[in-house]
Design a protein around this motif. Structure first.
Motif, PDB file in Angstrom:
ATOM      1  N   VAL A 158      -0.602   7.945  -3.871  1.00  0.00           N
ATOM      2  CA  VAL A 158      -1.931   7.644  -4.408  1.00  0.00           C
ATOM      3  C   VAL A 158      -2.334   8.749  -5.393  1.00  0.00           C
ATOM      4  CG1 VAL A 158      -4.393   7.439  -3.823  1.00  0.00           C
ATOM      5  CG2 VAL A 158      -2.681   6.228  -2.467  1.00  0.00           C
ATOM      6  N   ALA A 164     -10.324   1.920  -4.463  1.00  0.00           N
ATOM      7  CA  ALA A 164     -10.758   3.265  -4.067  1.00  0.00           C
ATOM      8  C   ALA A 164     -10.277   4.304  -5.081  1.00  0.00           C
ATOM      9  CB  ALA A 164     -10.243   3.600  -2.669  1.00  0.00           C
ATOM     10  N   VAL A 165      -9.017   4.169  -5.527  1.00  0.00           N
ATOM     11  CA  VAL A 165      -8.474   5.091  -6.531  1.00  0.00           C
ATOM     12  C   VAL A 165      -9.272   4.969  -7.828  1.00  0.00           C
ATOM     13  CG1 VAL A 165      -6.465   5.654  -7.964  1.00  0.00           C
ATOM     14  CG2 VAL A 165      -6.144   5.118  -5.546  1.00  0.00           C
ATOM     15  N   THR A 176       0.834  -1.201   0.000  1.00  0.00           N
ATOM     16  CA  THR A 176       0.000   0.000   0.000  1.00  0.00           C
ATOM     17  C   THR A 176       0.871   1.254   0.000  1.00  0.00           C
ATOM     18  OG1 THR A 176      -0.187  -0.176   2.381  1.00  0.00           O
ATOM     19  CG2 THR A 176      -2.033  -0.993   1.100  1.00  0.00           C
ATOM     20  N   HIS A 177       0.366   2.307  -0.620  1.00  0.00           N
ATOM     21  CA  HIS A 177       1.128   3.534  -0.819  1.00  0.00           C
ATOM     22  C   HIS A 177       0.561   4.687   0.003  1.00  0.00           C
ATOM     23  CE1 HIS A 177       2.436   1.951  -5.039  1.00  0.00           C
ATOM     24  NE2 HIS A 177       3.198   1.496  -4.078  1.00  0.00           N
ATOM     25  N   LYS A 230      -0.584   8.666   0.848  1.00  0.00           N
ATOM     26  CA  LYS A 230      -1.506   9.546   0.116  1.00  0.00           C
ATOM     27  C   LYS A 230      -0.894  10.286  -1.075  1.00  0.00           C
ATOM     28  CE  LYS A 230      -5.286  10.677   3.268  1.00  0.00           C
ATOM     29  NZ  LYS A 230      -5.212   9.430   4.002  1.00  0.00           N
ATOM     30  N   GLN A 251      -7.105  -0.341  -1.653  1.00  0.00           N
ATOM     31  CA  GLN A 251      -6.575   0.978  -1.994  1.00  0.00           C
ATOM     32  C   GLN A 251      -6.746   1.262  -3.490  1.00  0.00           C
ATOM     33  OE1 GLN A 251      -2.258   1.819  -1.652  1.00  0.00           O
ATOM     34  NE2 GLN A 251      -2.854   3.637  -0.510  1.00  0.00           N
ATOM     35  N   ILE A 286      -5.250  -5.510   1.147  1.00  0.00           N
ATOM     36  CA  ILE A 286      -5.177  -4.089   1.507  1.00  0.00           C
ATOM     37  C   ILE A 286      -4.841  -3.257   0.260  1.00  0.00           C
ATOM     38  CG2 ILE A 286      -4.117  -2.370   3.033  1.00  0.00           C
ATOM     39  CD1 ILE A 286      -5.504  -4.531   4.652  1.00  0.00           C
ATOM     40  N   ALA A 287      -3.859  -3.707  -0.519  1.00  0.00           N
ATOM     41  CA  ALA A 287      -3.499  -3.017  -1.762  1.00  0.00           C
ATOM     42  C   ALA A 287      -4.700  -2.995  -2.707  1.00  0.00           C
ATOM     43  CB  ALA A 287      -2.302  -3.692  -2.427  1.00  0.00           C
TER      44      ALA A 287
END
Length: 129
Positions: A72, A105-106, A66-67, A69, A102, A98-99
């Motif tokens: 992102v 969502a993007v 995961t990255h 903000k 994320q 989790i990735a």
């Protein structure tokens, strides 16, 4: 199938196939900040210059962590470029839940036309349809 190498860094690889009118992105590991990938958007621009509107994209995020903000935001900018260039459909290969949340969502924020897969083979097949 021949692929044109656009960029190969320790954080990502970008290839284009003019034959399939497809971009291939592999996201690797954890990107602490946009400064770690200073050429990311320029590399996307170079990739898109090889493809025609109606192209497809295979993103392999199976090794992505995961990255934060600001990273992102960088992905959102890249997705906006890809959308503007006329992507038809996007397949994402994910193994980390989790990735996946994320990236979902993007994609939702940018209205990215993507579907998730657990294997590159299934993703490639779907894009070929």
């Amino acid at each position: 199938m021949s692929r044109i190498k656009i960029s190969e860094t320790k954080y990502y690889t970008l290839f284009a196939s003019t034959e399939k009118n497809r971009a291939y992105l592999k996201i690797i590991g954890f990107w602490r900040s946009p400064e770690q990938v200073p050429n990311y958007l320029a590399d996307w621009k170079a990739t898109l210059s090889k493809l025609k509107s109606g192209f497809t994209l295979l993103t392999d995020a199976s090794e992505m962590k995961t990255h934060p903000k600001d990273v992102v935001k960088l992905h959102e900018q890249a997705q906006a470029m890809v959308l503007k260039h006329g992507v038809k459909k996007v397949a994402e290969v994910l193994r980390d839940d989790i990735a996946e949340m994320q990236l979902n969502a993007v994609a939702k924020a940018t209205l990215f036309p993507k579907q998730n897969f657990r294997s590159a083979e299934d993703a490639e097949k779907w894009l070929d349809e």
